[in-house]
Design an enzyme around this catalytic site. Structure first.
Site, PDB file in Angstrom:
ATOM      1  CG  ASP A 167       7.258 -20.268  35.840  1.00 62.96           C
ATOM      2  OD1 ASP A 167       7.745 -19.196  36.231  1.00 62.96           O
ATOM      3  OD2 ASP A 167       6.074 -20.604  36.057  1.00 62.96           O
ATOM      4  CD  GLU A 210      10.429 -18.608  39.501  1.00 62.44           C
ATOM      5  OE1 GLU A 210      10.040 -17.537  39.992  1.00 62.44           O
ATOM      6  OE2 GLU A 210       9.640 -19.457  39.052  1.00 62.44           O
TER       7      GLU A 210
HETATM    8  C1  GLC Z   1       7.092 -17.556  38.286  1.00 62.09           C
HETATM    9  C2  GLC Z   1       7.141 -16.396  37.328  1.00 62.09           C
HETATM   10  C3  GLC Z   1       6.025 -15.479  37.662  1.00 62.09           C
HETATM   11  C4  GLC Z   1       4.723 -16.217  37.482  1.00 62.09           C
HETATM   12  C5  GLC Z   1       4.709 -17.498  38.294  1.00 62.09           C
HETATM   13  C6  GLC Z   1       3.609 -18.415  37.867  1.00 62.09           C
HETATM   14  O1  GLC Z   1       7.325 -17.188  39.595  1.00 62.09           O
HETATM   15  O2  GLC Z   1       8.392 -15.780  37.388  1.00 62.09           O
HETATM   16  O3  GLC Z   1       6.030 -14.316  36.882  1.00 62.09           O
HETATM   17  O4  GLC Z   1       3.655 -15.419  37.874  1.00 62.09           O
HETATM   18  O5  GLC Z   1       5.886 -18.228  38.147  1.00 62.09           O
HETATM   19  O6  GLC Z   1       3.890 -18.972  36.619  1.00 62.09           O
END
Ligand code: GLC
Length: 560
Positions: free
Chosen positions: A215, A277
């Site tokens: 994340d 991500e």
């Molecule tokens: C990422 C996740 C999202 C979350 C954010 C904070 O972007 O995909 O759903 O709200 O991180 O953890």
């Protein structure tokens, strides 16, 4: 338990895997509390095996106060009771493996929950303490310290800082939280943080988990001086000079973290893999994370954000492939996830009105929507993404053609973006509505009959998208995905490798070939187009029109 021989032999699985994303709250509810759970996932493993995916990625399933649907983790090495128990999790991992499916978890290293034991200790210990040093505490600006320490903004609206009340009952220091107030950012300059997350990786790897989605991977390290943004945008523009760095995204120091993590993954006999991500825009900044001693893969958000236009897609695909080639990493192809408007609803909008940037529902709301067109394009996009070189992601429900639910009543919305922006941004709930499994029933088969209502309301016509309805329809999107995934596993041309663009396929046509003997033709124009001579159609996302490829459809071709 060792992996079954059928999948153990594929050590490079992450180079070509099709990964199915499960948002556990919304997938399947086994115990009738209106929230999906681990045993719900277990009950659907035959469906997933029948679909033909290689791995599942499960969004956070750890204990959490659920201020951001589990992305506020209070204990990284346990299971949230709403989702089940550690025994359920272990059973799921074993059963998924037995069904030939690998398991990827979601690790959240940028921030914890404010209920995490370390943040509670930091609050209790007070300014200047070693406990506070595990997070990012700072004094406020202004004579009374009542202005945030700098000008950073939260992704969920408002300043990125929250002020605490100290033990003496007075307002004191501020802590950084780039997301919700209940998600304090941790300090990656602290050795405890490195040790803690390494232990967490090992804890789950030791339980058979095959990889992690990371994340906010580009956010971990912050500028040591907490420099102001002074209007600096992010992503940085394509022509940003070398050496220009954003103070809290994509700082060069993040790469050291992932080198450590790669060493942890590589210390296992079985092939473990990471997927980051990483929203950074520029390709070379993305592929910097994919150098051989860092992450294995990253989500291709430039592809997800591209407009449904031949030129835009071709540019993004070419740029992706050439950037990934520089580091020897496989590309991934992503159409949706739990943060963005579902593809059928995105592609339903007039593409000339869509900005190619973060595709949250909010930006589509005012635009006219032609859902039948959106569905056709989403089916074609599925064939495109599954034909491109590398791995692919399928967000649960894409295989059913689920649209975004755009009219969830404000009071039912749960996303912290809604409260963070005072309702100005309606958030991400529309892509998180519990899945329809059956055509009828109180929750369309999401929960057992007689359960409490699903945690987000389902539209009254949700049953038409259900797995049950799709099973009965040979032309369903589910049938298309099944055939595509079955072909993908049989055809040596698909998965990792190269493509060659076909330059003369016509105006709004995206066409490429892959060896041996495979072609993918996508018609993004408004008129049917001919398919090349000497080919037979393996699979098409729509009926041909007099032997021609219909607008907004795609075909997989076999060259004689
Ligand atoms: C990422 C996740 C999202 C979350 C954010 C904070 O972007 O995909 O759903 O709200 O991180 O953890």
């Amino acid at each position: 338990m060792p992996l079954p021989a059928s999948i153990a032999a594929d050590r490079d699985w992450w180079r070509h895997a099709v990964v199915y994303q499960i948002y556990p709250r919304s997938f399947a509810d086994s115990n009738g509390d209106g929230v999906g759970d681990i045993n719900g996932i277990r009950s659907r493993l035959p469906y997933l095996a029948g679909l033909g995916i290689d791995a599942i990625w499960i969004n956070p399933w750890y204990p959490s106060p659920m201020k951001d649907a589990g992305y506020d983790v209070s204990d990284y090495r346990a299971i949230e009771p709403v989702f089940g128990t550690m025994a359920d999790a272990e059973a799921l991992i074993a059963e998924a493996h037995a069904a030939g499916i690998r398991v990827i978890l979601d690790i959240v290293p940028n921030h914890t929950s404010d209920q995490h034991r370390w943040f509670q200790a930091a609050l209790a210990a007070g300014p200047g303490s070693p406990e506070r040093d595990r997070f990012i505490f700072a004094e406020g600006r202004g004579p009374a310290g009542d202005e945030p320490p700098n000008d950073w903004m939260s992704e969920f609206g408002g300043p990125a800082w929250t002020r605490v009340i100290e033990a003496d009952g007075r307002p004191g220091q501020w802590y950084l939280r780039l997301f919700a107030p209940e998600q304090p950012d941790v300090n990656w300059n602290h050795p405890d943080i490195h040790a803690e997350f390494e232990q967490t990786l090992r804890f789950w790897f030791d339980r058979g988990v095959d990889g992690f989605r990371i994340d906010v991977a580009h956010g971990l390290v912050k500028d040591a001086d907490l420099r102001n943004l002074d209007g600096l945008p992010f992503p940085l523009p394509d022509d940003a000079p070398d050496g220009l760095e954003h103070p809290h995204w994509d700082q060069p120091g993040v790469h050291d973290v992932f080198r450590e993590w790669r060493a942890v993954a590589d210390s296992y006999a079985e092939p473990k893999a990471f997927c980051g991500e990483i929203w950074v825009g520029r390709d070379h900044r993305l592929t910097a994370y994919l150098r051989p001693d860092e992450l294995h893969t990253a989500f291709n958000f430039n592809f997800l954000q591209a407009r449904w236009r031949a030129g835009d897609l071709r540019r993004v695909i070419s740029a992706t492939l050439s950037a990934h080639a520089t580091v020897g990493a496989p590309a991934t192809w992503v159409l949706g996830n739990h943060d963005v408007c579902r593809p059928a609803s995105r592609y339903a909008r007039p593409q000339e009105l869509v900005e190619p940037n973060f595709p949250n529902l909010q930006k589509y709301l005012g635009l006219p929507s032609d859902l039948p067109t959106g569905h056709r394009r989403a089916r074609a996009a599925a064939l495109l993404s599954l034909a491109l070189p590398g791995g692919a992601y399928v967000y649960a429900g894409e295989e059913l053609g689920l649209p975004e639910v755009e009219d969830i009543p404000m009071a039912a919305r749960q996303d912290p973006i809604v409260s963070g922006t005072g309702g100005e941004n309606i958030g991400r709930d529309g892509c998180r509505v519990p899945l329809p499994w059956t055509s009828g029933g109180a929750s369309f088969g999401f929960s057992p009959e007689g359960s409490v209502a699903p945690w987000l309301p389902q539209p009254s016509d949700w049953g038409r998208y259900s797995a049950e309805a799709a099973e009965a329809d040979p032309a369903s999107t589910l049938a298309l995905y099944r055939r595509a995934l079955a072909l993908r596993s049989q055809l040596p041309a698909l998965g990792e490798g190269d493509l060659a663009w076909v330059g003369d396929a016509g105006g709004e046509v995206l066409a490429f070939t892959r060896e041996p003997g495979f072609g993918c033709w996508v018609n993004l124009g408004t008129e049917p187009v001919p398919l090349p001579e000497g080919t037979s159609v393996l699979l098409a996302s729509d009926d041909l029109v007099g032997g021609r490829l219909a607008p907004d459809s795609a075909a997989w071709l076999q060259f004689a």
